[in-house]
Design a protein around this motif. Structure first.
Motif, mmCIF file in Angstrom:
data_model
loop_
_atom_site.group_PDB
_atom_site.id
_atom_site.type_symbol
_atom_site.label_atom_id
_atom_site.label_comp_id
_atom_site.label_asym_id
_atom_site.label_seq_id
_atom_site.Cartn_x
_atom_site.Cartn_y
_atom_site.Cartn_z
ATOM 1 N N UNK A 1 98.845 127.975 64.390
ATOM 2 C CA UNK A 1 101.043 127.903 64.950
ATOM 3 C C UNK A 1 101.762 127.064 63.790
ATOM 4 N N UNK A 2 102.981 127.917 63.544
ATOM 5 C CA UNK A 2 103.778 126.925 62.666
ATOM 6 C C UNK A 2 103.209 126.351 62.196
ATOM 7 N N UNK A 3 102.505 126.154 61.382
ATOM 8 C CA UNK A 3 101.421 126.721 59.826
ATOM 9 C C UNK A 3 102.940 127.785 59.031
ATOM 10 N N UNK A 4 102.684 126.918 57.764
ATOM 11 C CA UNK A 4 103.139 127.896 56.211
ATOM 12 C C UNK A 4 101.926 128.686 55.966
ATOM 13 N N UNK A 5 102.056 129.566 56.021
ATOM 14 C CA UNK A 5 100.775 131.152 56.198
ATOM 15 C C UNK A 5 101.270 132.398 56.204
ATOM 16 N N UNK A 6 102.188 132.925 54.902
ATOM 17 C CA UNK A 6 102.922 133.583 54.427
ATOM 18 C C UNK A 6 101.737 134.827 54.405
ATOM 19 N N UNK A 7 100.443 134.285 53.987
ATOM 20 C CA UNK A 7 99.541 135.620 53.244
ATOM 21 C C UNK A 7 98.124 134.900 53.768
ATOM 22 N N UNK A 8 96.854 136.103 54.435
ATOM 23 C CA UNK A 8 95.468 135.355 54.095
ATOM 24 C C UNK A 8 94.807 134.910 52.794
ATOM 25 N N UNK A 9 94.765 134.054 52.547
ATOM 26 C CA UNK A 9 94.262 133.694 51.055
ATOM 27 C C UNK A 9 92.584 133.986 51.959
ATOM 28 N N UNK A 10 91.746 134.035 50.671
ATOM 29 C CA UNK A 10 90.888 134.861 50.137
ATOM 30 C C UNK A 10 89.788 133.161 50.819
ATOM 31 N N UNK A 11 90.203 131.991 50.601
ATOM 32 C CA UNK A 11 89.692 131.036 50.604
ATOM 33 C C UNK A 11 89.934 130.729 52.791
ATOM 34 N N UNK A 12 91.000 130.950 52.623
ATOM 35 C CA UNK A 12 91.327 130.735 54.439
ATOM 36 C C UNK A 12 90.731 132.252 54.617
ATOM 37 N N UNK A 13 90.690 132.886 54.905
ATOM 38 C CA UNK A 13 89.845 134.107 55.143
ATOM 39 C C UNK A 13 87.779 133.838 55.063
ATOM 40 N N UNK A 14 87.835 132.453 54.098
ATOM 41 C CA UNK A 14 85.832 132.544 54.668
ATOM 42 C C UNK A 14 86.189 130.738 55.202
ATOM 43 N N UNK A 15 87.240 130.378 54.983
ATOM 44 C CA UNK A 15 86.480 129.612 55.767
ATOM 45 C C UNK A 15 86.936 130.133 57.648
ATOM 46 N N UNK A 16 87.741 130.982 57.557
ATOM 47 C CA UNK A 16 87.749 131.905 58.970
ATOM 48 C C UNK A 16 86.862 131.726 59.343
ATOM 49 N N UNK A 17 85.857 133.060 58.668
ATOM 50 C CA UNK A 17 84.565 133.902 58.934
ATOM 51 C C UNK A 17 83.776 132.835 59.052
ATOM 52 N N UNK A 18 83.479 131.266 58.914
ATOM 53 C CA UNK A 18 82.804 130.637 59.496
ATOM 54 C C UNK A 18 82.524 130.275 61.036
ATOM 55 N N UNK A 19 83.258 130.814 61.500
ATOM 56 C CA UNK A 19 83.183 130.917 63.054
ATOM 57 C C UNK A 19 83.066 132.503 63.426
#
Length: 203
Positions: free
Chosen positions: A48-66
């Motif tokens: 919440x309330x972060x600057x995430x205009x898009x889900x970058x490949x790096x962010x996607x990969x980090x999310x997929x660790x869960x």
């Protein structure tokens, strides 16, 4: 304001909160969660309330660790695109309130066969025909769209989306929805939203 929140199924009172004086980098936030908890037991992630205009490949990969996340939220983050949406096999609920998402982005969610609940309150969805086209191909039972630039869409969505049970927390009859959580934070089956038990999908 909270910037990230996680729940563990077996210990629902255990939370990881990140406040304004902590990092606003979502990658670092997720890494901190990963370092503190067994990733296999993380069922819900809310940013919440972060600057995430898009889900970058790096962010996607980090999310997929869960891998066992069934509820994922990105709220008030300026999100515009759902490209690179994380591949959550057991995703049941997606929440992206207070962003800049348009109707065509919903097409990126079609492949999530377990997805039943979507909340897109206060976005930029102004094309009911486009979002209906995608939702008809899914099994959505619960949908929140109020605060978007659309009018008189209530009857249209119920008529066009056979699986829909609740829209903007109302039933087709106009009756208000009251959610019932049990001790494991699962919504009851009569609410049309069923959170899978960890033991059922951990393999």
């Amino acid at each position: 304001m909270k910037q990230a929140l996680i729940f563990k199924h077996e210990s629902p009172n255990v939370k990881a909160d990140f406040h304004e004086n902590d990092t606003k980098d979502p990658i670092k936030i997720l890494q901190s969660i990963y370092d503190q908890y067994d990733a296999l037991y993380v069922e819900e992630i809310i940013l919440e309330e972060l600057e995430i205009p898009e889900i970058t490949p790096e962010l996607r990969d980090k999310l997929q660790e869960f891998p066992n996340v069934h509820s994922f939220g990105i709220n008030r983050c300026g999100l515009q695109s759902l490209t690179n949406f994380p591949s959550y096999k057991h995703l049941v609920r997606f929440q992206a309130d207070g962003n800049l998402i348009k109707a065509k982005q919903i097409g990126y969610l079609k492949k999530y066969t377990e997805l039943r609940s979507i909340s897109l309150i206060s976005n930029q969805i102004d094309d009911p025909k486009t979002i209906i086209k995608y939702l008809k191909e899914m099994k959505i039972t619960q949908l929140n769209l109020y605060g978007n630039p659309m009018q008189d869409y209530f009857k249209l969505f119920f008529d066009e989306i056979p699986s829909l049970i609740y829209l903007d927390n109302l039933q087709k009859t106009g009756a208000e929805v009251y959610y019932d959580y049990d001790d494991t934070h699962e919504l009851s089956k009569q609410d049309g939203y069923i959170c899978p038990n960890y033991k059922e999908y951990k393999s």
